[in-house]
Write an enzyme that holds these catalytic residues in place. Sequence first.
Site, short mmCIF file in Angstrom:
data_model
loop_
_atom_site.label_atom_id
_atom_site.label_comp_id
_atom_site.label_asym_id
_atom_site.label_seq_id
_atom_site.Cartn_x
_atom_site.Cartn_y
_atom_site.Cartn_z
N ASP A 1 -11.86 -1.20 -8.32
CA ASP A 1 -11.93 0.01 -9.09
C ASP A 1 -10.76 0.06 -10.17
OD1 ASP A 1 -13.89 0.99 -7.72
OD2 ASP A 1 -13.25 2.92 -7.47
N TYR B 1 -27.91 9.65 5.25
CA TYR B 1 -28.15 8.49 6.07
C TYR B 1 -27.29 8.39 7.34
CZ TYR B 1 -24.36 5.98 3.41
OH TYR B 1 -23.24 5.77 2.46
N GLU C 1 0.73 -1.17 0.11
CA GLU C 1 0.01 -0.06 -0.10
C GLU C 1 1.02 1.24 0.05
OE1 GLU C 1 -3.26 0.95 0.00
OE2 GLU C 1 -2.22 3.13 0.04
N GLN C 2 0.59 2.09 -0.92
CA GLN C 2 1.33 3.45 -1.00
C GLN C 2 1.31 4.19 0.35
OE1 GLN C 2 0.10 5.56 -4.24
NE2 GLN C 2 -1.96 6.03 -3.49
N ARG D 1 -17.22 4.51 6.31
CA ARG D 1 -16.25 3.71 5.59
C ARG D 1 -15.03 3.32 6.32
NH1 ARG D 1 -14.21 3.93 0.03
NH2 ARG D 1 -16.14 4.69 -0.54
C1 LIG Z 1 -18.45 9.43 -3.30
C2 LIG Z 1 -18.50 8.07 -3.37
C3 LIG Z 1 -19.35 7.46 -2.75
C4 LIG Z 1 -19.50 6.03 -2.67
N1 LIG Z 1 -20.13 5.34 -1.98
C5 LIG Z 1 -20.19 3.64 -2.04
C6 LIG Z 1 -21.16 3.10 -1.52
O1 LIG Z 1 -22.01 3.43 -0.61
N2 LIG Z 1 -21.00 1.76 -1.67
C7 LIG Z 1 -20.25 1.03 -2.30
O2 LIG Z 1 -20.29 -0.22 -2.41
N3 LIG Z 1 -19.25 1.81 -2.98
C8 LIG Z 1 -19.38 3.26 -2.85
N4 LIG Z 1 -18.41 3.72 -3.79
C9 LIG Z 1 -17.49 3.03 -4.35
C10 LIG Z 1 -16.29 2.85 -3.57
O3 LIG Z 1 -15.83 3.46 -2.78
C11 LIG Z 1 -15.18 2.22 -4.62
O4 LIG Z 1 -15.77 1.57 -5.43
C12 LIG Z 1 -13.92 1.25 -3.76
O5 LIG Z 1 -13.48 2.09 -2.57
C13 LIG Z 1 -12.99 0.58 -4.62
O6 LIG Z 1 -12.04 -0.06 -3.85
P1 LIG Z 1 -10.74 -0.47 -4.42
O7 LIG Z 1 -10.03 -1.33 -3.30
O8 LIG Z 1 -10.89 -1.31 -5.68
O9 LIG Z 1 -10.14 0.84 -4.66
P2 LIG Z 1 -9.47 2.10 -3.65
O10 LIG Z 1 -10.65 2.11 -2.57
O11 LIG Z 1 -9.09 3.32 -4.48
O12 LIG Z 1 -8.37 1.57 -3.19
C14 LIG Z 1 -6.95 1.59 -3.95
C15 LIG Z 1 -5.94 1.47 -2.93
O13 LIG Z 1 -4.71 1.26 -3.65
C16 LIG Z 1 -3.68 2.27 -3.22
N5 LIG Z 1 -2.69 2.50 -4.16
C17 LIG Z 1 -3.05 3.29 -5.50
N6 LIG Z 1 -1.84 3.12 -6.22
C18 LIG Z 1 -1.03 2.40 -5.56
C19 LIG Z 1 0.34 2.01 -6.08
N7 LIG Z 1 0.91 2.35 -7.03
N8 LIG Z 1 1.01 1.41 -5.07
C20 LIG Z 1 0.44 0.85 -4.12
N9 LIG Z 1 -0.53 1.16 -3.45
C21 LIG Z 1 -1.58 2.29 -4.29
C22 LIG Z 1 -4.62 3.45 -2.68
O14 LIG Z 1 -3.67 4.20 -1.82
C23 LIG Z 1 -5.63 2.82 -1.96
O15 LIG Z 1 -5.32 2.40 -0.65
C24 LIG Z 1 -18.45 5.33 -3.70
C25 LIG Z 1 -17.47 6.07 -4.22
C26 LIG Z 1 -17.39 7.38 -4.38
C27 LIG Z 1 -16.42 8.27 -5.05
#
Ligand SMILES: Cc1cc2nc3c(=O)[nH]c(=O)nc-3n(C[C@H](O)[C@H](O)[C@H](O)COP(=O)(O)OP(=O)(O)OC[C@H]3O[C@@H](n4cnc5c(N)ncnc54)[C@H](O)[C@@H]3O)c2cc1C
Length: 381
Positions: A294, A215, A36-37, A110
């Site tokens: 994502d 909520y 993790e960065q 969150r």
């Molecule tokens: C306003 C908003 C509201 C939302 N509400 C909801 C909800 O109610 N319910 C729901 O299911 N979803 C919701 N989402 C969507 C949800 O937040 C994302 O889909 C989810 O966080 C994706 O998780 P992830 O682990 O794929 O990516 P991320 O949460 O983006 O995590 C990626 C991780 O990788 C790390 N990283 C990035 N690049 C590097 C690198 N080069 N080297 C090492 N580490 C790195 C980052 O620091 C981070 O910790 C919402 C999104 C937004 C914007």
Amino acid sequence: MPRTQHATIAIIGAGIGGLSAAAALRRVGWNVVVYEQATQFTRLGAGIQIGCNAMQVLRVLGLEARLRAEAFYPRSWNNRDWRTGEVKFDMIFGKSAEEKFGAPYLLAHRGDLHATLASIVPASCLRLGHKLAGLDQTGDRVRLTFANADKAEADGVIGADGVHSTVKSILFGDSELNFTGKVAYRTTYPSRLISGCNVDGCTKWWGEDRHIVIYPVKPDRSEIYFVTSQPEPDFRVESWSCEGDVKTLRAAFEGFHSEVQRVLEACPAVHKWALVDRDPLDRWADGNVTLLGDSCHPMTPYMAQGAAMAIEDAAVLSRFLEGAEPDGLALAFRSFEAARKERTTRVQLTSRTNTWLKDRTDADWVYGYNAYTVPLAFAGP
Ligand SMILES: Cc1cc2nc3c(=O)[nH]c(=O)nc-3n(C[C@H](O)[C@H](O)[C@H](O)COP(=O)(O)OP(=O)(O)OC[C@H]3O[C@@H](n4cnc5c(N)ncnc54)[C@H](O)[C@@H]3O)c2cc1C
């Protein structure tokens, strides 16, 4: 259990997707190291809706009791007109939906969801302060380099590094993000600050070109959350630390129902985030490396399903990896992509329309999916 004792999968990113993958893979016997960065986890001021479909996975990971104790259990996701308050569609959750979909719908902070996931990934599996800079597949190993000059090797790699994924860029090149021209203002704060109304459920207040979702995120409703979507086409920053101006926010929701006004009046501070998504990617996996969450299917938050999709990904991927050897990783990753893409594409594209639950909606296909029981098949050669 993998027969090769030291087989390891490196996971890039310790967000909700990366931690879910770590927990799900450890459950089926894989060694994982999560890079993790960030140098530490911070508790961001945001809520998260945990759909019944995500809860099916979190239950198998052993987290249901803790989440029920920490999150709010809503009777519904209510959809109301911005001005009159007229109910457009009340999507009932609570006991009846729990019986129908087999798991509860919860509204959490969150930070609580993230901490709950982190509680089942041992610290010895985590490498904070490790920003991935390079990745090289040679032979049957993947070599990683980090911005801090560290190096590592693994049998396979999962890029769970979010919408700006470095792993995606290395595998498939850079591609343009789709800026929606909308921004989200969001925050959590103590509900005792609000006078004159009692936020006792989840409501999306639908305006013409903007909306706000409000909520509670605690079982006793002591903390509330809101998230908006409104036009600000020139703002393009996606950063958890970018502050918004509460006065601008209040002005943008003038004329909304008095309950919305009270929540915004009481709000001490707010963060602001540009809303983006991508078109569905052609490919997620390449050899012994795959994307997840994502990094491969970023979506607008309008269905509250982005994190749920990442959590489902983790469960499905772990099912393909159960009992696999390192030489089976490429097949498992291809099979995972094939098994998941239709569903995540449908959710991405539906979310983009911002019509989810606005009127009577068949929601069974989203909330009724169980990633641990859905039939799966390995991909062909
Ligand atoms: C306003 C908003 C509201 C939302 N509400 C909801 C909800 O109610 N319910 C729901 O299911 N979803 C919701 N989402 C969507 C949800 O937040 C994302 O889909 C989810 O966080 C994706 O998780 P992830 O682990 O794929 O990516 P991320 O949460 O983006 O995590 C990626 C991780 O990788 C790390 N990283 C990035 N690049 C590097 C690198 N080069 N080297 C090492 N580490 C790195 C980052 O620091 C981070 O910790 C919402 C999104 C937004 C914007």
